[in-house]
Write an enzyme that holds these catalytic residues in place. Structure first.
Site, PDB file in Angstrom:
ATOM      1  N   GLY A   7       0.891  -1.245  -0.058  1.00 49.61           N
ATOM      2  CA  GLY A   7      -0.463   0.235   0.538  1.00 49.61           C
ATOM      3  C   GLY A   7       0.637   1.368   0.256  1.00 49.61           C
ATOM      4  O   GLY A   7       0.251   2.285  -0.518  1.00 49.61           O
ATOM      5  N   ARG A  51      -5.365   1.019  -6.709  1.00 50.55           N
ATOM      6  CA  ARG A  51      -4.222   1.999  -6.407  1.00 50.55           C
ATOM      7  C   ARG A  51      -3.716   2.484  -6.945  1.00 50.55           C
ATOM      8  O   ARG A  51      -2.665   3.691  -6.982  1.00 50.55           O
ATOM      9  CB  ARG A  51      -2.830   0.622  -6.052  1.00 50.55           C
ATOM     10  CG  ARG A  51      -3.426  -0.324  -5.127  1.00 50.55           C
ATOM     11  CD  ARG A  51      -2.209  -1.333  -5.046  1.00 50.55           C
ATOM     12  NE  ARG A  51      -1.898  -2.690  -4.153  1.00 50.55           N
ATOM     13  CZ  ARG A  51      -2.196  -3.341  -2.495  1.00 50.55           C
ATOM     14  NH1 ARG A  51      -2.175  -1.937  -2.176  1.00 50.55           N
ATOM     15  NH2 ARG A  51      -2.327  -3.702  -2.742  1.00 50.55           N
ATOM     16  N   GLU A  76       3.172   4.137   6.383  1.00 50.46           N
ATOM     17  CA  GLU A  76       2.277   3.628   6.332  1.00 50.46           C
ATOM     18  C   GLU A  76       1.326   4.238   5.454  1.00 50.46           C
ATOM     19  O   GLU A  76       1.209   5.311   5.374  1.00 50.46           O
ATOM     20  CB  GLU A  76       1.983   2.994   6.936  1.00 50.46           C
ATOM     21  CG  GLU A  76       0.339   1.654   7.135  1.00 50.46           C
ATOM     22  CD  GLU A  76       0.666   0.631   6.454  1.00 50.46           C
ATOM     23  OE1 GLU A  76       1.484   0.801   4.930  1.00 50.46           O
ATOM     24  OE2 GLU A  76       1.080  -0.595   7.664  1.00 50.46           O
ATOM     25  N   LYS A  82      -7.205   6.721  10.824  1.00 51.40           N
ATOM     26  CA  LYS A  82      -9.153   6.228  10.918  1.00 51.40           C
ATOM     27  C   LYS A  82      -8.649   6.511  12.724  1.00 51.40           C
ATOM     28  O   LYS A  82      -9.013   5.510  13.460  1.00 51.40           O
ATOM     29  CB  LYS A  82      -9.546   4.898  10.692  1.00 51.40           C
ATOM     30  CG  LYS A  82      -9.878   4.768   8.472  1.00 51.40           C
ATOM     31  CD  LYS A  82     -10.470   3.887   8.120  1.00 51.40           C
ATOM     32  CE  LYS A  82     -10.387   3.194   6.907  1.00 51.40           C
ATOM     33  NZ  LYS A  82     -11.174   1.856   6.696  1.00 51.40           N
ATOM     34  N   PHE A 142     -14.399   2.723   4.415  1.00 48.43           N
ATOM     35  CA  PHE A 142     -12.991   2.088   3.248  1.00 48.43           C
ATOM     36  C   PHE A 142     -13.074   3.336   1.915  1.00 48.43           C
ATOM     37  O   PHE A 142     -13.531   3.170   1.525  1.00 48.43           O
ATOM     38  CB  PHE A 142     -13.703   1.302   3.000  1.00 48.43           C
ATOM     39  CG  PHE A 142     -12.459   0.181   2.428  1.00 48.43           C
ATOM     40  CD1 PHE A 142     -11.777  -0.810   2.891  1.00 48.43           C
ATOM     41  CD2 PHE A 142     -12.744   0.383   0.679  1.00 48.43           C
ATOM     42  CE1 PHE A 142     -10.748  -1.596   2.577  1.00 48.43           C
ATOM     43  CE2 PHE A 142     -11.628  -0.668   0.381  1.00 48.43           C
ATOM     44  CZ  PHE A 142     -10.913  -1.860   0.784  1.00 48.43           C
ATOM     45  N   ASP A 193      -5.860   1.814  10.582  1.00 50.78           N
ATOM     46  CA  ASP A 193      -7.039   1.817  11.098  1.00 50.78           C
ATOM     47  C   ASP A 193      -7.443   1.270  12.685  1.00 50.78           C
ATOM     48  O   ASP A 193      -6.673   2.156  13.348  1.00 50.78           O
ATOM     49  CB  ASP A 193      -7.032   0.297   9.966  1.00 50.78           C
ATOM     50  CG  ASP A 193      -9.122   0.508   9.845  1.00 50.78           C
ATOM     51  OD1 ASP A 193     -10.033   0.941  10.393  1.00 50.78           O
ATOM     52  OD2 ASP A 193      -9.417  -0.479   8.834  1.00 50.78           O
TER      53      ASP A 193
HETATM   54  P1  IMP Z   1      -5.487  -2.197  10.792  1.00 53.14           P
HETATM   55  O1  IMP Z   1      -4.175  -3.230  11.329  1.00 53.14           O
HETATM   56  O2  IMP Z   1      -6.564  -2.085  11.355  1.00 53.14           O
HETATM   57  O3  IMP Z   1      -4.464  -0.888  11.308  1.00 53.14           O
HETATM   58  O4  IMP Z   1      -4.925  -1.946   9.193  1.00 53.14           O
HETATM   59  C1  IMP Z   1      -4.060  -1.520   8.716  1.00 53.14           C
HETATM   60  C2  IMP Z   1      -3.621  -2.000   7.427  1.00 53.14           C
HETATM   61  O5  IMP Z   1      -5.207  -2.511   6.630  1.00 53.14           O
HETATM   62  C3  IMP Z   1      -3.725  -0.994   6.166  1.00 53.14           C
HETATM   63  O6  IMP Z   1      -2.214  -1.361   5.718  1.00 53.14           O
HETATM   64  C4  IMP Z   1      -3.770  -1.254   4.585  1.00 53.14           C
HETATM   65  O7  IMP Z   1      -3.260  -2.037   3.661  1.00 53.14           O
HETATM   66  C5  IMP Z   1      -5.825  -1.712   5.193  1.00 53.14           C
HETATM   67  N1  IMP Z   1      -6.309  -0.777   5.114  1.00 53.14           N
HETATM   68  C6  IMP Z   1      -6.965  -0.138   6.411  1.00 53.14           C
HETATM   69  N2  IMP Z   1      -8.169   0.125   6.047  1.00 53.14           N
HETATM   70  C7  IMP Z   1      -7.904   0.000   4.695  1.00 53.14           C
HETATM   71  C8  IMP Z   1      -8.393   1.112   3.680  1.00 53.14           C
HETATM   72  O8  IMP Z   1      -9.498   2.359   3.394  1.00 53.14           O
HETATM   73  N3  IMP Z   1      -9.003   1.027   2.327  1.00 53.14           N
HETATM   74  C9  IMP Z   1      -7.503  -0.040   2.288  1.00 53.14           C
HETATM   75  N4  IMP Z   1      -6.771  -0.634   2.531  1.00 53.14           N
HETATM   76  C10 IMP Z   1      -7.208  -0.678   4.141  1.00 53.14           C
HETATM   77 MG    MG Z   2      -0.738  -1.581   4.065  1.00 52.71          MG
END
Ligand code: IMP
Ligand code: MG
Length: 182
Positions: A50, A170, A104, A136, A157, A108
């Site tokens: 990402g 992407r 990063e 987020k 999302f 999220d």
């Molecule tokens: P976390 O572990 O919940 O913080 O998620 C982090 C990972 O989830 C990020 O590195 C993204 O790859 C993916 N992710 C989280 N939210 C989104 C979104 O809204 N769109 C696309 N990918 C997301």
């Molecule tokens: Mg990522």
């Protein structure tokens, strides 16, 4: 007038954050990092897949001497976080005693970044700063500090600027948000 929409894989997304606003945030982050990290022995570590676009844009605005590398984590499928992180691959550089700046695309829940931090600490860097393009805030369930944030977004999302839905989207220059009622 209705919002500009795109179809990504099997869903419709609406324009949410235009390219110019993203680039302004990247400029600001680069300025902060150039100021704050002056004189340090810096390695940027981009998180694949990402963060590749964010890292490329940001790094071209970094003027302090530094190196960059990329690591990979697999943790996500579809439009909701699985809360499962598989592994961190590709930490080949010797980061001991260096100032690490993790790049990063989005934080999220924060679970992925917590795992990355834990892994990176094992290599005994001097310090670790976290930089994320999108955050987020309301979804974040962790306690660690996030030092540099591009743009805070609601718990929705998004795709574009390196972020994908099922691997697609992407390459979009703007950020799009999943349309409601799908
Ligand atoms: P976390 O572990 O919940 O913080 O998620 C982090 C990972 O989830 C990020 O590195 C993204 O790859 C993916 N992710 C989280 N939210 C989104 C979104 O809204 N769109 C696309 N990918 C997301
Ligand atoms: Mg990522």
């Amino acid at each position: 007038m209705s919002k500009k929409t795109v179809k990504v894989y099997d869903k419709t997304f609406e324009l949410f954050i235009p390219e110019q606003q993203i680039q302004e945030a990247v400029d600001r982050l680069a300025q902060q990092l150039n100021n704050d990290l002056k004189g340090k022995d810096v390695i940027f570590i981009g998180i694949l897949n990402g963060a590749f676009i964010f890292a490329a844009d940001l790094y071209r605005k970094i003027t302090i001497p530094s190196i960059i590398t990329f690591v990979k984590v697999a943790s996500y499928s579809g439009t909701t976080s699985t809360g499962k992180v598989e592994r961190l691959i590709g930490v080949n550089e010797d980061i001991e005693n260096m100032t690490v700046v993790v790049l990063e695309d989005i934080i999220d829940t924060g679970i992925t970044m917590e795992y990355i931090l834990k892994q990176l600490r094992g290599y005994e860097p001097k310090e670790i700063f976290i930089t994320t393009m999108f955050f987020k805030k309301d979804a974040f369930v962790k306690k660690y500090p996030i030092h540099y944030i591009g743009i805070e977004i609601p718990n929705k999302f998004i795709v574009g600027y390196g972020l994908d839905y099922n691997g697609y989207g992407r390459n979009l220059k703007d950020i799009y948000v999943l349309s409601e009622n799908q």
